[in-house]
Every structure is written in C-alpha cells, then in structure tokens.
Write an enzyme that holds these catalytic residues in place. Structure first.
Site, mmCIF file in Angstrom:
data_model
loop_
_atom_site.group_PDB
_atom_site.id
_atom_site.type_symbol
_atom_site.label_atom_id
_atom_site.label_comp_id
_atom_site.label_asym_id
_atom_site.label_seq_id
_atom_site.Cartn_x
_atom_site.Cartn_y
_atom_site.Cartn_z
ATOM 1 C CG HIS A 1 17.007 -35.429 -14.273
ATOM 2 N ND1 HIS A 1 16.579 -35.560 -15.576
ATOM 3 C CD2 HIS A 1 15.980 -35.885 -13.491
ATOM 4 C CE1 HIS A 1 15.352 -36.047 -15.596
ATOM 5 N NE2 HIS A 1 14.963 -36.261 -14.340
ATOM 6 C CG ASN B 1 17.980 -38.190 -17.511
ATOM 7 O OD1 ASN B 1 19.078 -37.775 -17.180
ATOM 8 N ND2 ASN B 1 17.330 -37.712 -18.565
ATOM 9 C CD GLU C 1 16.549 -37.497 -25.450
ATOM 10 O OE1 GLU C 1 15.810 -38.485 -25.610
ATOM 11 O OE2 GLU C 1 16.166 -36.449 -24.879
ATOM 12 C CG ASP D 1 17.778 -39.454 -30.238
ATOM 13 O OD1 ASP D 1 18.312 -40.527 -30.567
ATOM 14 O OD2 ASP D 1 16.553 -39.350 -30.065
ATOM 15 C CG ASP E 1 21.797 -32.081 -16.734
ATOM 16 O OD1 ASP E 1 20.965 -32.459 -17.583
ATOM 17 O OD2 ASP E 1 21.501 -31.359 -15.766
#
Length: 303
Positions: free
Chosen positions: A197, A192, A227, A184, A201
């Site tokens: 966000h 973020n 994530e 991760d 993304d």
C-alpha cells in the site's frame, strides 16, 4: 475652591484615561458621525506602520480595504440613523482588513459603541481595534485542512462537491460551458497487492502531480475516492476537454512511476448540457468511465 477641585479631578481623570489609551496594545480611537477620527492611540503605528498624524489625515479608502470599507460604511449608516432618530446606538462588531504602510494588509476585529455625555447627548463613537492576524491564519489553515485530501494534497470530495454546485449554478445562469473528467487507475488493486500500500500511495501522489502539470490554473483537481479522481474544467468545451483527457492518458502511460513502473488510467468525460443537477453530469461521466473499462482500459470515453 470647590470648583477648582472638581476641575482638577476631571483633568486627572482625563489624563488617566488618555494614559491608558496611549499605552494600550489595542488601537483605541474616537470618531464623529462624518467618519472622521477625533483621536487615535499611538498603537496604530505598530499595527499598520503609519503614525497617528498620518492616519488622522487618511481618507476612509486609505484606512480600510475595499470589502471592509463597505462593511464599515453600512455600520456608520446604521449609527447615523440611530442617532438622528433618538434610538439606542447599535454596537458595531466586525472583522476588517486594513492596508499597512509596507504594502501588506492586516486583519483586525473592531468594536464600535456610542459615547454619550452626562445629559445623554450623543457626542461621538468609541472604537477598539484588535489585531487578529494569528487567528485568521489559523482559521485559513483549518479551512484548507477541511478541503484537502491528506494523502495527495489535492482537493477532497467535500471541496469537489462544493465546486460542482457553484460551477453548475454559474453555467446555468451564464450559459458558459463546463466539463468534468472522472478517471481512475487501471488494476490499482494489483499495484497494492504486488508492491504494498505504501507504493500504491506513492502512485496516487505522483498521479496528482501529473494531473496538475497538465491542467490550467483555474481547473480543479481532486480525489473523488480511492484511486478515482475528478477534474472540473470551467469555461471549456467538450471537444477541448476530450483532447485534454487524451493528453492526460498519454502522460500517465508514458510516466515511470516509482517502484510500480508503468501504470495506466481510464477516463470518462461529460459536459454540462440541459442537466437538472450536478449529479446527472457526474453520472454520465461515471458511465463513460465504466465504458472505457469495458473496452479494455487505458482509454477515453465521452458521454
């Protein structure tokens, strides 16, 4: 005169049915119990590119693709058994893949029933074949949507779980190794919070591209959640997987992400051993991942 009238009426009826069959969009055909065609409607040329005469001369192996040929042979065997034992004909319905003249294949749906004369004697089989290519394409699109993560276009959790089950059973029966990597993004919440966000993304999308660029064609990459990502490596040793994990870590650390700049990942690696379930392998990889986090992140740990 009466006999001639009956014969004329029968001939007219036969011509009418032949006219309907010859002009139907579906392929209408008749076959004997040896598997040989006795009639095929001209629409077969539109479906497969072959003329009626060409199809009449084809063997069963030329009419159907291997997987479908087995399916049809099983249906023919049931039909023979029914006729020989005076049992009702079992209507056959199935999806069959057929080769075309241009080298492609077409998916069809076939329905086959028995033909009996006025005395109730079996005289052959009647089949109707319909092109279902559009339906198969739609089904494939729906299937892909069901196993694909919408954002990253990598596999989703459902597909990863299914693959893990299959790989676990295969390794248990064959003795061949497989390894998983769970990874991760370090401090992803900060990405973020700092950039929004949408940028977060974008980081996930770019990360998946990096992962795909470094794994083999047979390896499976998917979004495990948030994530977090999981990679399944069939027929791979723990040592080789650890080398790959380190390569992935370096590739991500050296990559300049859009807007977010430098991002790092932590990775946990575990291999199939004497496990009783896929969950135990995942649990060890999770433990290794959290250990990597505790040791400062941006590192690989093995369990």
């Amino acid at each position: 005169t009466g006999l001639k009238a009956i014969e004329a009426k029968l001939q007219q009826s036969e011509e009418r049915h032949r006219l309907l069959a010859d002009n139907a969009a579906d392929v209408i055909w008749t076959m004997d119990l040896t598997g040989g065609f006795t009639y095929i409607s001209p629409s077969v040329e539109k479906l497969r590119g072959y003329t009626v005469d060409e199809v009449l001369a084809q063997t069963a192996e030329e009419v159907l693709c291997p997987g479908s040929l087995i399916h049809m042979q099983e249906g023919l065997a049931r039909a023979i058994n029914s006729v020989q034992n005076g049992l009702p004909f079992q209507v056959f319905r199935g999806e069959l893949e057929q080769p075309c003249k241009d080298g492609s294949t077409v998916w069809t749906e076939a329905t086959v029933s028995g033909i009996y004369n006025e005395d109730g004697r079996f005289v052959g089989m009647l089949g109707v074949t319909r092109d279902i290519s559009d339906r198969k394409r739609m089904e494939e699109e729906i299937r892909l949507l069901s196993i694909t993560d919408k954002l990253t276009q990598s596999f989703n959790r459902l597909k990863l779980d299914e693959t893990m089950e299959v790989q676990f059973e295969w390794s248990k029966s064959s003795g061949l190794p497989f390894v998983i990597i769970i990874l991760d993004i370090d401090h992803f919440k900060l990405v973020n919070d700092t950039y929004g966000h949408q940028v977060g993304d974008r980081v996930l999308i770019e990360l998946v591209t990096i992962l795909h660029n470094h794994v083999r064609d047979g390896d499976v990459v998917g979004r495990w959640g948030g994530e977090e990502f999981l990679i399944i490596l069939p027929n791979t040793t723990l040592a080789d997987a650890t080398v790959l994990a380190e390569r992935l870590r370096q590739a991500v650390a050296n990559y300049a992400f859009s807007t977010a700049g430098r991002v790092t990942i932590s990775l946990g690696v575990s291999a199939f051993a004497t496990d009783n379930s896929p969950e135990s392998i995942v649990s060890r990889a999770d433990t290794a991942l959290y250990l990597a986090k505790e040791k400062g992140r941006n590192r690989v740990e093995v369990k």
